[in-house]
Design a protein around this motif. Sequence first.
Motif, short mmCIF file in Angstrom:
data_model
loop_
_atom_site.label_atom_id
_atom_site.label_comp_id
_atom_site.label_asym_id
_atom_site.label_seq_id
_atom_site.Cartn_x
_atom_site.Cartn_y
_atom_site.Cartn_z
N ALA A 154 39.51 51.86 39.70
CA ALA A 154 40.29 51.56 38.49
C ALA A 154 41.56 50.80 38.83
N GLY A 155 42.27 51.26 39.86
CA GLY A 155 43.50 50.60 40.26
C GLY A 155 43.27 49.20 40.78
N PHE A 156 42.20 49.01 41.55
CA PHE A 156 41.88 47.68 42.09
C PHE A 156 41.55 46.71 40.97
N THR A 157 40.84 47.20 39.96
CA THR A 157 40.49 46.34 38.82
C THR A 157 41.74 45.93 38.05
N ILE A 158 42.63 46.89 37.81
CA ILE A 158 43.88 46.58 37.11
C ILE A 158 44.73 45.62 37.93
N ALA A 159 44.81 45.86 39.24
CA ALA A 159 45.59 44.97 40.10
C ALA A 159 45.01 43.56 40.11
N SER A 160 43.69 43.45 40.03
CA SER A 160 43.05 42.13 39.99
C SER A 160 43.42 41.38 38.71
N VAL A 161 43.50 42.11 37.60
CA VAL A 161 43.94 41.50 36.35
C VAL A 161 45.37 40.99 36.49
N LEU A 162 46.24 41.80 37.10
CA LEU A 162 47.64 41.40 37.28
C LEU A 162 47.73 40.17 38.19
N ARG B 283 21.23 59.95 45.07
CA ARG B 283 21.96 59.34 46.19
C ARG B 283 21.68 57.84 46.33
N TRP B 284 20.43 57.40 46.08
CA TRP B 284 20.12 55.97 46.22
C TRP B 284 20.65 55.17 45.04
N LEU B 285 20.92 55.83 43.93
CA LEU B 285 21.61 55.16 42.82
C LEU B 285 23.10 55.08 43.08
N ALA B 286 23.61 56.10 43.78
CA ALA B 286 25.04 56.10 44.10
C ALA B 286 25.38 55.11 45.20
N LEU B 287 24.41 54.79 46.07
CA LEU B 287 24.70 53.92 47.21
C LEU B 287 25.19 52.53 46.80
N PRO B 288 24.54 51.80 45.88
CA PRO B 288 25.08 50.49 45.47
C PRO B 288 26.50 50.59 44.90
N VAL B 289 26.78 51.68 44.23
CA VAL B 289 28.13 51.88 43.69
C VAL B 289 29.13 52.01 44.83
N LEU B 290 28.79 52.82 45.82
CA LEU B 290 29.67 52.99 46.97
C LEU B 290 29.84 51.69 47.75
N LEU B 291 28.75 50.97 47.91
CA LEU B 291 28.82 49.71 48.67
C LEU B 291 29.68 48.68 47.97
N THR B 292 29.76 48.76 46.65
CA THR B 292 30.69 47.88 45.92
C THR B 292 32.12 48.16 46.34
N GLY B 293 32.43 49.44 46.59
CA GLY B 293 33.76 49.80 47.05
C GLY B 293 34.07 49.31 48.44
N ALA B 294 33.04 49.07 49.25
CA ALA B 294 33.24 48.46 50.57
C ALA B 294 33.28 46.94 50.48
N PHE B 295 32.59 46.39 49.49
CA PHE B 295 32.45 44.95 49.33
C PHE B 295 33.74 44.29 48.81
N VAL C 21 36.92 41.98 37.78
CA VAL C 21 37.00 42.88 36.62
C VAL C 21 35.62 43.40 36.21
N PRO C 22 34.63 42.55 35.95
CA PRO C 22 33.31 43.10 35.59
C PRO C 22 32.68 43.90 36.72
N ILE C 23 32.92 43.47 37.96
CA ILE C 23 32.38 44.22 39.10
C ILE C 23 33.02 45.61 39.17
N GLY C 24 34.33 45.65 38.99
CA GLY C 24 35.05 46.92 39.03
C GLY C 24 34.64 47.85 37.91
N LEU C 25 34.46 47.31 36.71
CA LEU C 25 34.03 48.14 35.58
C LEU C 25 32.64 48.72 35.82
N ALA C 26 31.74 47.91 36.36
CA ALA C 26 30.39 48.39 36.66
C ALA C 26 30.44 49.49 37.72
N ALA C 27 31.28 49.31 38.76
CA ALA C 27 31.39 50.32 39.81
C ALA C 27 31.99 51.61 39.27
#
Length: 234
Positions: free
Chosen positions: A98-106, A23-35, A190-196
């Motif tokens: 995934a969609g947010f990362t693709i939209a950012s590229v567009l 869960r504590w490894l998942a938290l930074p991933v989730l927080l990226t989705g809020a960030f 893009v790199p942030i989205g791929l990492a998340a």
Amino acid sequence: MTSETTETLQLHDAPPATVDPRRWLALPVLLTGAFLPILDFNVVNLALPAIRGNLGATASEVQFVISAYAATYAVFLITGGRLGDLLGRRRMFLTGVAGFTIASVLCGIAWSPAMLVAARILQGLTATAMAPQVLASIRVLFPAAEQGRALGFYGATFGLANICGQVLGGVLVSAHPFGLAWQAIFLINVPIGLAAFLGALLFLTDSRAEHAQRLDIGGVILLSLTHSAFWSIR
């Protein structure tokens, strides 16, 4: 102390069997989705003059770059949360990232104001699939004793996103990394989205509501029409 007493204390101190050890490894991933959604709302403001000059956009088109994202996010945020309850929060989070990362590229490769606005709408829509899953997943992943700490990190993420949006927007537009100007504010996602996305695949456990409410299609349509009318009048 007897072995029986020791065993009893160890069982009492051990976390419940349902607590996810990751869960504590998942938290930074989730927080990226809020960030990311908050970051992208703020980071664009400082790049608007560069966008207008480079794409030859009118004042109304430049304003729509912001309002299209904000309106889409506001209209479909509750729907994104409901879909997570129905279909699984991990699935919707992955779809949103995934969609947010693709939209950012567009957004970053947009060659006209119309394409940039369309990509911003897609960005706002995919953000609504990603962001609502964060708080819901924290509630499920963390036991009551740890939720306060996890929610503290969640709240701090919004302040950090607002600050980074203002600072990062100015730095990226003025620094021209890799020869880019305003495009860098979108491509940095893009790199942030791929990492998340990879982090969610590795560490995020799926969950859904036991008694999820059905989607209110009529309410979504009515809210969409209301927002459209508001922005057209404005």
